[in-house]
Design a protein around this motif. Sequence first.
Motif, PDB file in Angstrom:
ATOM      1  N   LEU A 110     -10.477  -4.698  -1.873  1.00 52.03           N
ATOM      2  CA  LEU A 110     -11.165  -4.447  -0.614  1.00 52.03           C
ATOM      3  C   LEU A 110     -12.383  -5.355  -0.457  1.00 52.03           C
ATOM      4  O   LEU A 110     -12.574  -5.998   0.588  1.00 52.03           O
ATOM      5  CB  LEU A 110     -11.591  -2.979  -0.554  1.00 52.03           C
ATOM      6  CG  LEU A 110     -12.389  -2.540   0.674  1.00 52.03           C
ATOM      7  CD1 LEU A 110     -11.548  -2.705   1.929  1.00 52.03           C
ATOM      8  CD2 LEU A 110     -12.845  -1.096   0.536  1.00 52.03           C
ATOM      9  N   LEU A 111     -13.218  -5.425  -1.482  1.00 47.57           N
ATOM     10  CA  LEU A 111     -14.425  -6.245  -1.389  1.00 47.57           C
ATOM     11  C   LEU A 111     -14.098  -7.733  -1.281  1.00 47.57           C
ATOM     12  O   LEU A 111     -14.704  -8.461  -0.494  1.00 47.57           O
ATOM     13  CB  LEU A 111     -15.317  -5.986  -2.599  1.00 47.57           C
ATOM     14  CG  LEU A 111     -15.886  -4.558  -2.711  1.00 47.57           C
ATOM     15  CD1 LEU A 111     -16.648  -4.382  -4.016  1.00 47.57           C
ATOM     16  CD2 LEU A 111     -16.776  -4.251  -1.519  1.00 47.57           C
ATOM     17  N   LEU A 162      -6.812   3.984  -0.110  1.00 50.89           N
ATOM     18  CA  LEU A 162      -7.931   4.925  -0.053  1.00 50.89           C
ATOM     19  C   LEU A 162      -7.540   6.213   0.661  1.00 50.89           C
ATOM     20  O   LEU A 162      -7.926   7.307   0.253  1.00 50.89           O
ATOM     21  CB  LEU A 162      -9.128   4.278   0.646  1.00 50.89           C
ATOM     22  CG  LEU A 162      -9.870   3.198  -0.145  1.00 50.89           C
ATOM     23  CD1 LEU A 162     -10.935   2.535   0.725  1.00 50.89           C
ATOM     24  CD2 LEU A 162     -10.508   3.776  -1.405  1.00 50.89           C
ATOM     25  N   VAL A 163      -6.779   6.081   1.727  1.00 53.19           N
ATOM     26  CA  VAL A 163      -6.309   7.278   2.424  1.00 53.19           C
ATOM     27  C   VAL A 163      -5.456   8.122   1.484  1.00 53.19           C
ATOM     28  O   VAL A 163      -5.598   9.347   1.397  1.00 53.19           O
ATOM     29  CB  VAL A 163      -5.509   6.898   3.692  1.00 53.19           C
ATOM     30  CG1 VAL A 163      -4.874   8.144   4.316  1.00 53.19           C
ATOM     31  CG2 VAL A 163      -6.408   6.221   4.700  1.00 53.19           C
ATOM     32  N   ALA A 206       0.830  -1.196   0.000  1.00 54.76           N
ATOM     33  CA  ALA A 206       0.000   0.000   0.000  1.00 54.76           C
ATOM     34  C   ALA A 206       0.865   1.246   0.000  1.00 54.76           C
ATOM     35  O   ALA A 206       0.514   2.270  -0.568  1.00 54.76           O
ATOM     36  CB  ALA A 206      -0.924   0.014   1.218  1.00 54.76           C
ATOM     37  N   ARG A 207       2.030   1.183   0.638  1.00 50.01           N
ATOM     38  CA  ARG A 207       2.919   2.333   0.636  1.00 50.01           C
ATOM     39  C   ARG A 207       3.483   2.581  -0.755  1.00 50.01           C
ATOM     40  O   ARG A 207       3.662   3.713  -1.170  1.00 50.01           O
ATOM     41  CB  ARG A 207       4.074   2.101   1.615  1.00 50.01           C
ATOM     42  CG  ARG A 207       3.627   1.952   3.060  1.00 50.01           C
ATOM     43  CD  ARG A 207       2.941   3.176   3.574  1.00 50.01           C
ATOM     44  NE  ARG A 207       3.773   4.348   3.436  1.00 50.01           N
ATOM     45  CZ  ARG A 207       3.313   5.582   3.534  1.00 50.01           C
ATOM     46  NH1 ARG A 207       2.050   5.794   3.760  1.00 50.01           N
ATOM     47  NH2 ARG A 207       4.125   6.602   3.408  1.00 50.01           N
ATOM     48  N   SER A 208       3.784   1.491  -1.474  1.00 47.83           N
ATOM     49  CA  SER A 208       4.310   1.678  -2.808  1.00 47.83           C
ATOM     50  C   SER A 208       3.207   2.123  -3.769  1.00 47.83           C
ATOM     51  O   SER A 208       3.449   2.831  -4.732  1.00 47.83           O
ATOM     52  CB  SER A 208       4.970   0.398  -3.330  1.00 47.83           C
ATOM     53  OG  SER A 208       4.057  -0.663  -3.345  1.00 47.83           O
ATOM     54  N   VAL A 225      -4.462  -3.566   2.732  1.00 48.99           N
ATOM     55  CA  VAL A 225      -3.742  -2.704   1.801  1.00 48.99           C
ATOM     56  C   VAL A 225      -4.643  -1.624   1.185  1.00 48.99           C
ATOM     57  O   VAL A 225      -4.274  -0.451   1.152  1.00 48.99           O
ATOM     58  CB  VAL A 225      -3.053  -3.550   0.715  1.00 48.99           C
ATOM     59  CG1 VAL A 225      -2.452  -2.656  -0.364  1.00 48.99           C
ATOM     60  CG2 VAL A 225      -1.963  -4.430   1.325  1.00 48.99           C
ATOM     61  N   PRO A 226      -5.842  -1.961   0.689  1.00 48.57           N
ATOM     62  CA  PRO A 226      -6.676  -0.923   0.069  1.00 48.57           C
ATOM     63  C   PRO A 226      -7.066   0.206   1.019  1.00 48.57           C
ATOM     64  O   PRO A 226      -7.313   1.332   0.562  1.00 48.57           O
ATOM     65  CB  PRO A 226      -7.924  -1.695  -0.383  1.00 48.57           C
ATOM     66  CG  PRO A 226      -7.475  -3.096  -0.532  1.00 48.57           C
ATOM     67  CD  PRO A 226      -6.445  -3.296   0.529  1.00 48.57           C
TER      68      PRO A 226
END
Length: 476
Positions: free
Chosen positions: A102-103, A146-147, A16-18, A141-142
Amino acid sequence: MSAQDGTGVAAAPADARSAGPRPPRDAQPPQVVRLLLIASVALITLAAFEALAVATVMPVVVDDLGGLHLYAVAAGAPLAAQLVATAVSGAWSDARGPRGSLLAGVLLFCVGLVVAGLAPAMGVLAVGRAVQGFGAGLLMVPLYVLVGSMVPAARQPRFFAAFAAAWVVPGLVGPAIAGTVADAASWRWVFLGVPVLTLASSTLLLPLLRHVPPVRRGRPDAVARRRTRTVLLAATGAGLAAAALQVAGSDGGTPGIVLAVAGVAGLAVTMRLLLPAGTLRLRAGVPSAVACRGLLHAAFVSAETFLPLLLVRVHGWSAREAGLVLTVSSITWAVGSAVQGRVREPRRRALLLWLGPLLLAAGTFVAAVAALPGGGTWWAVVGWTVAGGGMGLVFPALSVLALQATPQAEHGRVSSSLQMSDGLGAALGLAVAGAVFTALVGTGGTAGYLAGLLLAAVLALLAVWAGARAPHLDRG
């Protein structure tokens, strides 16, 4: 317990950071941002509660279902699965956006918990936990993506602080609630209750998904695609290798030997691709910081897995009473994190990198006394109180050091390495400790518990060495 990383940045899942945070394309209405904060914190809190709750009730589960030789497999399966899912979710979110991951993550997380809650045997429960762990990897991760895509930069630190704090409350109340439910009703409700709350919380996210900016598709980059494929294959191979070692530890026959050889061979190939060069040799600087994180996770998760089992099966504690030991370590972990945050002077921060692992090792050795003939249970309480404080001192300090020692353009890479080291350390530590425990528990007495705890303490001592070498900032 997962990483209660107080740094914010390093607490984010690696991929998620990448994948983000990306600068928001359009300013989102304040109510949308607020709803994202509430929904995300709710989901992370439930995931944290599930991790601590299951650790509390697993001794009751094995009493009901049997299959003591699969105890470590059931504990480690979600860790191995999450390794794979984290890499998959990062690539998925980059290519198609966070919605699908996410889902799918919410769905698989809930399905896995339901399978575990209805399991007729320990093997089925382990499969359910693997599915649940894969879902958790796809889910976490999502949230960070999203943030990055929806929250203004000025408000992002508040989100990351809230995400870290979402681990604190479950650490305080989760074990007590889970133990009470298991003692008063059934351990199955600990698994079956979380999916209901998770689905209810995820409904808050559904209206938000239409506000997610579309993925910007640039010109295809062959190098980036090749790098993504390499990480995906390596993470998948590492997760499967860790799972093979965990299953091998539960089977001392020829199949177990074959799985162990395959697992070691798989790790020999994949770890070099996932971790910085020099990590396995404890090269000074960032490689040693990454190695230290893996060793810390291996030691802490292994010991925390077997301590409740020791207290329930040997000392006759209830699940709720055994869970209080996990609560105490959560409190001291949070205190340790707060203390390290107040240490500013570089030389003093360097002390934290070996002092924290030393406290973890000392606390684990003290807790192991409870596994000796005639050893009182208070040894476990005191020891694990000290161990939690040690983790709090060193865990976020390692994240800060690694990021400060790395150019900003490579923060995604080093964050990924830290997260992969965490997951690999926990999964492999449980695999080895589980094999030792399974080999000795059949001999009677407490030798299996003692050996597992001593092994965890030795891993913590290795972390002292790695932590002492980490402050040599060679910029990765």
